[in-house]
Design an enzyme around this catalytic site. Sequence first.
Site, PDB file in Angstrom:
ATOM      1  N   ASN A   1     -14.369 -32.514  65.316  1.00 48.26           N
ATOM      2  CA  ASN A   1     -13.109 -31.809  65.088  1.00 48.26           C
ATOM      3  C   ASN A   1     -13.369 -30.304  65.129  1.00 48.26           C
ATOM      4  O   ASN A   1     -13.991 -29.756  64.223  1.00 48.26           O
ATOM      5  CB  ASN A   1     -12.560 -32.237  63.714  1.00 48.26           C
ATOM      6  CG  ASN A   1     -11.276 -31.522  63.338  1.00 48.26           C
ATOM      7  OD1 ASN A   1     -10.844 -30.590  64.018  1.00 48.26           O
ATOM      8  ND2 ASN A   1     -10.661 -31.946  62.250  1.00 48.26           N
TER       9      ASN A   1
ATOM     10  N   HIS B   1      -4.492 -33.703  68.546  1.00 46.11           N
ATOM     11  CA  HIS B   1      -5.601 -33.045  67.851  1.00 46.11           C
ATOM     12  C   HIS B   1      -6.768 -34.021  67.753  1.00 46.11           C
ATOM     13  O   HIS B   1      -6.581 -35.195  67.429  1.00 46.11           O
ATOM     14  CB  HIS B   1      -5.126 -32.614  66.450  1.00 46.11           C
ATOM     15  CG  HIS B   1      -6.222 -32.063  65.603  1.00 46.11           C
ATOM     16  ND1 HIS B   1      -7.148 -31.168  66.081  1.00 46.11           N
ATOM     17  CD2 HIS B   1      -6.547 -32.264  64.294  1.00 46.11           C
ATOM     18  CE1 HIS B   1      -7.989 -30.848  65.112  1.00 46.11           C
ATOM     19  NE2 HIS B   1      -7.646 -31.505  64.021  1.00 46.11           N
TER      20      HIS B   1
ATOM     21  N   CYS C   1      -5.950 -26.513  61.614  1.00 45.83           N
ATOM     22  CA  CYS C   1      -6.177 -27.124  62.926  1.00 45.83           C
ATOM     23  C   CYS C   1      -4.936 -27.066  63.805  1.00 45.83           C
ATOM     24  O   CYS C   1      -5.010 -27.343  65.007  1.00 45.83           O
ATOM     25  CB  CYS C   1      -6.616 -28.577  62.768  1.00 45.83           C
ATOM     26  SG  CYS C   1      -8.086 -28.779  61.778  1.00 45.83           S
TER      27      CYS C   1
HETATM   28  O1  UT7 Z   1      -8.038 -31.652  61.240  1.00 45.85           O
HETATM   29  C1  UT7 Z   1      -7.649 -32.251  60.071  1.00 45.85           C
HETATM   30  C2  UT7 Z   1      -8.873 -32.476  59.292  1.00 45.85           C
HETATM   31  N1  UT7 Z   1      -9.253 -33.715  58.815  1.00 45.85           N
HETATM   32  C3  UT7 Z   1      -8.962 -34.964  59.222  1.00 45.85           C
HETATM   33  O2  UT7 Z   1      -8.198 -35.259  60.067  1.00 45.85           O
HETATM   34  C4  UT7 Z   1      -9.716 -36.022  58.482  1.00 45.85           C
HETATM   35  C5  UT7 Z   1      -8.901 -37.212  58.113  1.00 45.85           C
HETATM   36  N2  UT7 Z   1      -9.709 -38.176  57.402  1.00 45.85           N
HETATM   37  C6  UT7 Z   1     -10.651 -38.946  57.986  1.00 45.85           C
HETATM   38  O3  UT7 Z   1     -10.907 -38.835  59.175  1.00 45.85           O
HETATM   39  C7  UT7 Z   1     -11.354 -39.974  57.139  1.00 45.85           C
HETATM   40  O4  UT7 Z   1     -10.737 -40.047  55.888  1.00 45.85           O
HETATM   41  C8  UT7 Z   1     -12.890 -39.693  56.945  1.00 45.85           C
HETATM   42  C9  UT7 Z   1     -13.627 -39.927  58.264  1.00 45.85           C
HETATM   43  C10 UT7 Z   1     -13.122 -38.288  56.457  1.00 45.85           C
HETATM   44  C11 UT7 Z   1     -13.464 -40.657  55.915  1.00 45.85           C
HETATM   45  O5  UT7 Z   1     -13.251 -41.979  56.342  1.00 45.85           O
HETATM   46  P1  UT7 Z   1     -12.583 -43.044  55.369  1.00 45.85           P
HETATM   47  O6  UT7 Z   1     -12.575 -44.305  56.096  1.00 45.85           O
HETATM   48  O7  UT7 Z   1     -11.261 -42.482  54.922  1.00 45.85           O
HETATM   49  O8  UT7 Z   1     -13.619 -43.106  54.186  1.00 45.85           O
HETATM   50  P2  UT7 Z   1     -13.427 -42.835  52.617  1.00 45.85           P
HETATM   51  O9  UT7 Z   1     -13.366 -41.381  52.348  1.00 45.85           O
HETATM   52  O10 UT7 Z   1     -12.329 -43.715  52.107  1.00 45.85           O
HETATM   53  O11 UT7 Z   1     -14.800 -43.407  52.083  1.00 45.85           O
HETATM   54  C12 UT7 Z   1     -15.182 -44.778  52.225  1.00 45.85           C
HETATM   55  C13 UT7 Z   1     -16.634 -44.905  51.808  1.00 45.85           C
HETATM   56  C14 UT7 Z   1     -16.917 -44.250  50.452  1.00 45.85           C
HETATM   57  O12 UT7 Z   1     -17.897 -45.022  49.798  1.00 45.85           O
HETATM   58  P3  UT7 Z   1     -17.499 -46.012  48.601  1.00 45.85           P
HETATM   59  O13 UT7 Z   1     -16.861 -45.141  47.564  1.00 45.85           O
HETATM   60  O14 UT7 Z   1     -16.528 -46.983  49.225  1.00 45.85           O
HETATM   61  O15 UT7 Z   1     -18.793 -46.607  48.204  1.00 45.85           O
HETATM   62  C15 UT7 Z   1     -17.539 -42.937  50.845  1.00 45.85           C
HETATM   63  O16 UT7 Z   1     -18.397 -42.409  49.859  1.00 45.85           O
HETATM   64  O17 UT7 Z   1     -17.479 -44.254  52.757  1.00 45.85           O
HETATM   65  C16 UT7 Z   1     -18.320 -43.316  52.085  1.00 45.85           C
HETATM   66  N3  UT7 Z   1     -18.569 -42.200  52.979  1.00 45.85           N
HETATM   67  C17 UT7 Z   1     -19.612 -42.174  53.821  1.00 45.85           C
HETATM   68  N4  UT7 Z   1     -20.612 -43.043  54.059  1.00 45.85           N
HETATM   69  C18 UT7 Z   1     -21.499 -42.707  55.001  1.00 45.85           C
HETATM   70  C19 UT7 Z   1     -17.820 -41.084  53.133  1.00 45.85           C
HETATM   71  N5  UT7 Z   1     -18.378 -40.315  54.080  1.00 45.85           N
HETATM   72  C20 UT7 Z   1     -19.488 -40.964  54.512  1.00 45.85           C
HETATM   73  C21 UT7 Z   1     -20.472 -40.659  55.496  1.00 45.85           C
HETATM   74  N6  UT7 Z   1     -21.431 -41.575  55.700  1.00 45.85           N
HETATM   75  N7  UT7 Z   1     -20.456 -39.536  56.213  1.00 45.85           N
END
Ligand code: UT7
Length: 338
Positions: A288, A258, A119
């Site tokens: 993104n 970004h 990115c």
């Molecule tokens: O350009 C660079 C590329 N990437 C980025 O910049 C991404 C950076 N990361 C993020 O933006 C965030 O980490 C995400 C948006 C990807 C995820 O958000 P988070 O608040 O970090 O969530 P997490 O991965 O810690 O997951 C929390 C919970 C989990 O459930 P449990 O284990 O707590 O029951 C996940 O399974 O949210 C769940 N989860 C979802 N639930 C509904 C993860 N994705 C989803 C989803 N819908 N799409």
Amino acid sequence: MIGRANGQPITITGLGSHVPERVMTNEELSKLVETSDEWIVERTGIRERRVAAPGEAMSDIALPAAQMALESAGVAASAVDLIIVATVTADMAFPSTGALVADRLGASDAAAYDLSAGCTGFMYALAQAYGMMAAGLSERALVIGGDVLSKIVNWHDRRTCVLFGDGAGAVLLERDGTGGFLGFELGADGGGGVHLQLPAGGSRMPASAETVAQELHFATMNGPEVFKFATRVLVSSAEKLLERCGVRIEDVDVYVPHQANVRIIEYAAKKLGIPEDRVIVNVDRYGNTSSGSIPLALAEAEAEGRLQPGALVLMTGMGAGLTWGSALMEWTANGEAA
Ligand code: UT7
């Protein structure tokens, strides 16, 4: 790598952008994976994204963005001598998308190639084009950033598919009497590369029936690790560059970070001390778009009249590699290069 610009003033004289027609809403995504509009909006700020049509490739979205940038600068494609396409979703491994776009544009005198820095690709490409021009190797460089991530996203993986979208932006760089780029800061941490990768299809793990069966030809991401990295480098890269350029944060008029997640943007802006009304945000409508995100946001800011001549513009990207990069520039009026 960090440096103040010390060549001739070089600036952006043309801007363009393009996104595929098809809009995919969170509601639609919630039919593909176990997610909800509420979760996506709350955790990312994204409401919808664009998705390319079957058969629509990177060069197809890069071309209209490039044509728009040239048109807005009033420059013919034949006058461009360098084209860099920053992308991780090139039409194919080779030939480069840069060469394909050059051909379709009619830029027969241009060197053309692709650059891969996740990115952060657009920031790397801007610095590279600036360097080539400052060294006297290029007079007019077209820098295109974009990705068609929908083609490499696993549509069964809710941890990634809700975040990404397709789009491209392009800028024309020319010499100008005043303003332009003031400096760049770029970095990479390959040790963190594992947190955001596409495992198969390269020389480490060539594509095979087995890699496809194991879904290793899709992008994988450790979201929370990338989130921590993003919040750290968006702040540190910008601070280092501003210090090197002798510019105070309160003098930054427009901040173009970004567009990965609105929570990352808000954190970085707050930590840096940049007021909300100076921050460009369009992640809600495009998700993104990787290398497309900063030039798309820049083109939108320009169309809205938010980029006035003399304005100090700070851009910072981060992404796969892991990589990061910032550029600082004094905005100049479009199409008024010497
Ligand atoms: O350009 C660079 C590329 N990437 C980025 O910049 C991404 C950076 N990361 C993020 O933006 C965030 O980490 C995400 C948006 C990807 C995820 O958000 P988070 O608040 O970090 O969530 P997490 O991965 O810690 O997951 C929390 C919970 C989990 O459930 P449990 O284990 O707590 O029951 C996940 O399974 O949210 C769940 N989860 C979802 N639930 C509904 C993860 N994705 C989803 C989803 N819908 N799409």
